[in-house]
Design a protein around this motif. Structure first.
Motif, PDB file in Angstrom:
ATOM      1  N   ILE A   4     -28.658  -5.856 -12.865  1.00  0.00           N
ATOM      2  CA  ILE A   4     -29.547  -5.632 -14.010  1.00  0.00           C
ATOM      3  C   ILE A   4     -30.893  -5.102 -13.525  1.00  0.00           C
ATOM      4  N   SER A  58     -32.914  -1.182 -13.930  1.00  0.00           N
ATOM      5  CA  SER A  58     -34.291  -0.951 -14.340  1.00  0.00           C
ATOM      6  C   SER A  58     -35.042  -0.113 -13.311  1.00  0.00           C
ATOM      7  N   ALA A  87     -33.140  -8.935 -20.526  1.00  0.00           N
ATOM      8  CA  ALA A  87     -32.424  -8.987 -19.249  1.00  0.00           C
ATOM      9  C   ALA A  87     -31.801 -10.367 -19.038  1.00  0.00           C
TER      10      ALA A  87
END
Length: 291
Positions: A216, A220, A202
């Motif tokens: 990001i 997830s 990441a």
């Protein structure tokens, strides 16, 4: 051994993890002594306990009397040598530096606890056991942050760890209302390797401009149903801790655990996440919390 036999616990280190471990042990009814030589960190520990108890009362998880009793079960001492001898369990939870841990574990072993554990995320239990007079009573006991929320504790068995030690550790974890899994002593164990590799990727995505930190993390959370994204979790864990673990695992497992330059630069600049007030995200300034 039953949970009733675990009646004297000590935690070494009053940082984020140490406070969390002390809190859940006290919540389970166990008296806990926390060793923290730094006065400022000790005051921060007391503040965190007060705030967490107040939050639990506000959410109906504790009543006032239960909260007051929990706080009284946690005491502070300045040095390992101030602990009583022959405690049920001592858990070391200090920074991921081998030299520092070896020194502290040797001093803990001199207090002759029935069980001695390290909360290390990645360091070899066999290496750390070299400081312990009876390695049969020593193991890794890896908690996760935030300790009061995450139900898993990873037990790491060294070459000399006895079956009785593992059994006692499992009783302790169950008494906390948590579940345990047992892994052998391979650097990074199971959970740290899985967690770290996702976090480092990441960071590389952010470094190369793939997306923002927020997006990001949203990917997830929304796509894989993780409760928190890898960058926010890194801020919570501490970017300095992430860097230490990455360097440890890179030395053992190779290039895939190489820390991104972004992480190295942020730690050098003092951007450590929650503990400094700034990491991949902005956090409340810890120095401005009321006592």
């Amino acid at each position: 051994m039953t949970s009733d036999d675990l009646n004297s616990i000590a935690v070494i280190g009053g940082g984020t993890m140490g406070v969390g471990i002390a809190y859940v042990a006290a919540l389970a009814g166990m008296p806990v002594a926390v060793v923290e030589p730094d006065n400022g960190r000790a005051e921060g520990m007391r503040r965190t306990i007060r705030d967490t108890v107040a939050s639990a009362i506000g959410r109906g998880k504790l009543d006032q009397a239960g909260g007051d009793a929990l706080a009284r079960r946690i005491t502070h001492v300045a040095a390992v040598e101030d602990l009583a001898a022959e405690l049920s369990l001592i858990i070391e939870s200090i920074p991921e530096r081998v030299d520092l841990k070896l020194d502290v574990l040797a001093r803990c072993a001199a207090r002759r606890p029935r069980l001695l554990a390290s909360n290390t995320s990645a360091l070899s239990i066999d290496r750390l056991s070299q400081a312990v007079s009876d390695p049969g009573t020593f193991l890794g006991m890896h908690f996760f942050n935030p300790v009061w929320s995450i139900k898993l504790v990873e037990l790491v068995r060294g070459a000399a760890t006895s079956e009785a030690t593992l059994a006692t550790a499992r009783v302790f974890v169950a008494a906390l209302g948590k579940e345990s899994l047992t892994v052998r002593d391979v650097p990074g164990f199971a959970t740290s390797r899985l967690d770290l590799i996702a976090s480092l990727e990441a960071m590389r995505m952010l470094e190369s401009g793939v997306a923002s930190a927020a997006d990001i993390d949203r990917a997830s959370v929304l796509a894989y149903r993780h409760p928190v994204g890898p960058l926010r979790l890194s801020d919570i864990v501490g970017l300095d801790v992430r860097l230490d673990i990455a360097r440890t695992l890179e030395a053992v497992h190779g290039e895939r655990f190489r820390p991104p330059q972004l992480l190295i630069d942020m730690v050098a600049e003092g951007k450590l996440g929650v503990k400094s007030g700034h990491g991949f995200f902005a956090w409340p300034d810890p120095s401005r919390k009321e006592a």
